[in-house]
Design an enzyme around this catalytic site. Structure first.
Site, mmCIF file in Angstrom:
data_model
loop_
_atom_site.group_PDB
_atom_site.id
_atom_site.type_symbol
_atom_site.label_atom_id
_atom_site.label_comp_id
_atom_site.label_asym_id
_atom_site.label_seq_id
_atom_site.Cartn_x
_atom_site.Cartn_y
_atom_site.Cartn_z
ATOM 1 N N ARG A 52 0.832 -1.220 0.000
ATOM 2 C CA ARG A 52 0.000 0.000 0.000
ATOM 3 C C ARG A 52 0.860 1.261 0.000
ATOM 4 O O ARG A 52 0.430 2.334 -0.391
ATOM 5 C CB ARG A 52 -0.992 -0.020 1.184
ATOM 6 C CG ARG A 52 -1.926 1.159 1.228
ATOM 7 C CD ARG A 52 -3.313 0.857 1.809
ATOM 8 N NE ARG A 52 -3.280 0.073 3.031
ATOM 9 C CZ ARG A 52 -2.934 0.541 4.233
ATOM 10 N NH1 ARG A 52 -2.593 1.793 4.367
ATOM 11 N NH2 ARG A 52 -2.952 -0.254 5.291
ATOM 12 N N TYR A 104 -12.865 17.963 -18.340
ATOM 13 C CA TYR A 104 -13.251 16.596 -18.055
ATOM 14 C C TYR A 104 -14.320 16.632 -16.959
ATOM 15 O O TYR A 104 -14.068 17.137 -15.864
ATOM 16 C CB TYR A 104 -12.047 15.760 -17.622
ATOM 17 C CG TYR A 104 -12.467 14.349 -17.301
ATOM 18 C CD1 TYR A 104 -12.811 13.485 -18.321
ATOM 19 C CD2 TYR A 104 -12.571 13.910 -15.995
ATOM 20 C CE1 TYR A 104 -13.247 12.195 -18.034
ATOM 21 C CE2 TYR A 104 -12.999 12.627 -15.703
ATOM 22 C CZ TYR A 104 -13.342 11.777 -16.735
ATOM 23 O OH TYR A 104 -13.781 10.518 -16.451
ATOM 24 N N ASP A 176 -3.874 19.175 -16.222
ATOM 25 C CA ASP A 176 -4.325 17.875 -16.723
ATOM 26 C C ASP A 176 -3.824 17.764 -18.159
ATOM 27 O O ASP A 176 -4.357 18.396 -19.078
ATOM 28 C CB ASP A 176 -5.856 17.783 -16.652
ATOM 29 C CG ASP A 176 -6.393 16.440 -17.153
ATOM 30 O OD1 ASP A 176 -5.663 15.737 -17.872
ATOM 31 O OD2 ASP A 176 -7.559 16.115 -16.842
ATOM 32 N N LYS A 201 -5.341 6.536 -20.431
ATOM 33 C CA LYS A 201 -5.478 6.984 -21.813
ATOM 34 C C LYS A 201 -4.164 6.791 -22.576
ATOM 35 O O LYS A 201 -3.715 5.674 -22.712
ATOM 36 C CB LYS A 201 -5.969 8.436 -21.816
ATOM 37 C CG LYS A 201 -7.095 8.715 -20.810
ATOM 38 C CD LYS A 201 -8.394 8.001 -21.138
ATOM 39 C CE LYS A 201 -9.415 8.055 -19.997
ATOM 40 N NZ LYS A 201 -9.769 9.388 -19.500
HETATM 41 C C1 PLP Z 1 -10.331 9.937 -18.277
HETATM 42 C C2 PLP Z 1 -9.931 11.291 -17.843
HETATM 43 C C3 PLP Z 1 -9.827 11.626 -16.483
HETATM 44 C C4 PLP Z 1 -10.185 10.652 -15.381
HETATM 45 O O1 PLP Z 1 -9.286 9.581 -15.340
HETATM 46 P P1 PLP Z 1 -9.666 8.067 -14.932
HETATM 47 O O2 PLP Z 1 -8.415 7.319 -15.211
HETATM 48 O O3 PLP Z 1 -10.837 7.637 -15.784
HETATM 49 O O4 PLP Z 1 -10.037 8.078 -13.490
HETATM 50 C C5 PLP Z 1 -9.402 12.910 -16.169
HETATM 51 N N1 PLP Z 1 -9.089 13.810 -17.117
HETATM 52 C C6 PLP Z 1 -9.193 13.531 -18.437
HETATM 53 C C7 PLP Z 1 -8.841 14.564 -19.439
HETATM 54 C C8 PLP Z 1 -9.614 12.267 -18.841
HETATM 55 O O5 PLP Z 1 -9.723 11.996 -20.143
#
Ligand code: PLP
Length: 380
Positions: A52, A104, A176, A201
């Site tokens: 953890r 997002y 982000d 992604k």
């Molecule tokens: C998918 C996504 C998230 C969230 O991420 P998860 O891995 O699904 O929790 C945040 N920001 C963007 C731009 C995303 O495409």
């Protein structure tokens, strides 16, 4: 580049290390153990002795990502949302947060939830309005959160300008950069304090791992706190997932470049199509964010674009049901092309246009993708 340092493509292709020091394995061994024995002096053999808190596959992945982002350290989480919500945990009680109106939706909804609980004060700025980001930051602002390009309109936010505005008021800038992967943009080198990725992604790229990342420009008290919170909340990325994500990361550069080239070709092909009202893609000269994108996205504009289908909600939805090669599914950044009607997913309160179809362009033969979109458009 420092002595012995290699190019980012090489770091990624090697998964940070060409071979495993102990065994010579070219692929790192998977350490699935949840616990690690102490040595003869009763000292922990590793930095941590319980999963953890961290584990070897996780560390290798984190070191690799930190080098790619040119950051001091990276931390991987069980999901993107686990990573961002942990950063939000470190916001002082009642402090002010600035974020874009369109972004997002999961992140936006989480920030709104914190606002409704009285945990934070929140200002959502209009990314299309010049100066609105700067005007939203005050002396009490703790965190400026931006996303670029912005999901799903792909508006571009100038990271260097945002960093300057945030730092002038003593606020932190977090970016982000899920869509502008380290192939094309390195936010920390443009002044950002923290980079966030939904590693689900592009970083993984094969639609088979859920993961999130934070990378810091400098190790400080807040970064320490993020590490402790991850341990306490039990949200580090698990060993198997870290191992698999490191494999995906090895091909990041070729995948990202191929997807970007395909997306640009699709954007150009459909820009003046009679069934299309507009193509939103920062790589197009017609896109309002193109000039900033040229400066900030130095190696491709990503595989993400949106098509505004002529008509409205029904036409856009029907279009998605007619696709054959392109899969109607959510998520992005994988090798296969996905399309999604965002209004259906985000709900009636979303500011996203009714006729917007988001496309995550993959690495297939682009002629097949263009032909599929053409035949689907012909049916709406
Ligand atoms: C998918 C996504 C998230 C969230 O991420 P998860 O891995 O699904 O929790 C945040 N920001 C963007 C731009 C995303 O495409």
């Amino acid at each position: 580049m420092s002595d012995g340092e290699v190019h980012p493509e090489t770091i990624a292709a090697h998964g940070g290390r060409a071979v495993d020091a102990e065994t010579g394995a070219v692929v790192p061994p998977l350490h699935a153990s949840t616990t690690y024995a102490r040595d003869e002096n009763y000292q922990p053999k590793l930095r941590e002795n319980y999963v953890r808190s961290g584990s070897p596959n996780l560390w290798q992945l984190e070191e690799t990502l930190a080098r790619l982002e040119q950051g001091a350290e990276a931390r991987l989480f069980a999901s993107g949302m686990a990573a961002s919500s942990t950063l939000f945990e470190t916001i002082p009680q009642g402090a002010h947060v600035v974020a874009p109106k369109v972004m997002y939706y999961g992140t936006r909804d989480w920030l709104r939830r914190l606002e409704s609980l009285g945990r934070i004060r929140l200002t959502l700025f209009d990314p299309k309005k010049p100066g609105d980001l700067q005007a939203s930051i005050t002396d009490g602002t703790d965190l400026v959160w931006i996303e670029t390009p912005l999901n799903p309109t792909w508006d571009v936010i100038d990271i260097a300008a945002a960093a300057q505005a945030a730092h002038a008021r003593g606020a932190l800038l977090a970016v982000d950069a899920t869509v502008s992967a380290a192939v094309t943009t390195r936010p920390l080198t443009l002044g950002a304090d923290i980079v966030f990725h939904s590693a689900t992604k592009y970083l993984n790229g094969h639609s088979d791992v859920l993961a999130g990342a934070l990378v810091t420009r400098e190790k400080n008290a807040r970064w320490e706190q993020i590490g402790k919170l991850r341990t306490m909340q039990g949200t580090p990325l698990a060993p198997q997932e870290a191992w698999l994500l490191l494999r995906g990361l090895r091909t990041l550069f070729v995948r990202y470049r191929a997807a970007s080239a395909n997306a640009l070709a699709i954007a150009r092909h459909f820009e003046n199509h009679p069934k299309i009202e507009a193509v939103l893609y920062p790589g197009l000269e017609s896109h309002p964010g193109h000039a900033v994108a040229l400066r900030q996205m130095t190696d491709g504009f990503s595989g993400m674009l949106s098509l505004l289908i002529r008509g409205g909600f029904d036409e856009a939805r029907n279009f998605c049901t007619r696709l054959r090669t392109v899969t109607p599914a959510t998520s992005l950044g994988g090798v296969e092309t996905l399309a999604e009607h965002r209004k259906t997913v985000e709900g009636p309160h979303s500011p996203v246009p009714d006729n917007l179809v988001r496309v995550s362009v993959g690495i297939e033969n682009v002629a097949d993708l263009i032909a599929d979109i053409e035949q689907a458009l012909a049916q709406v």
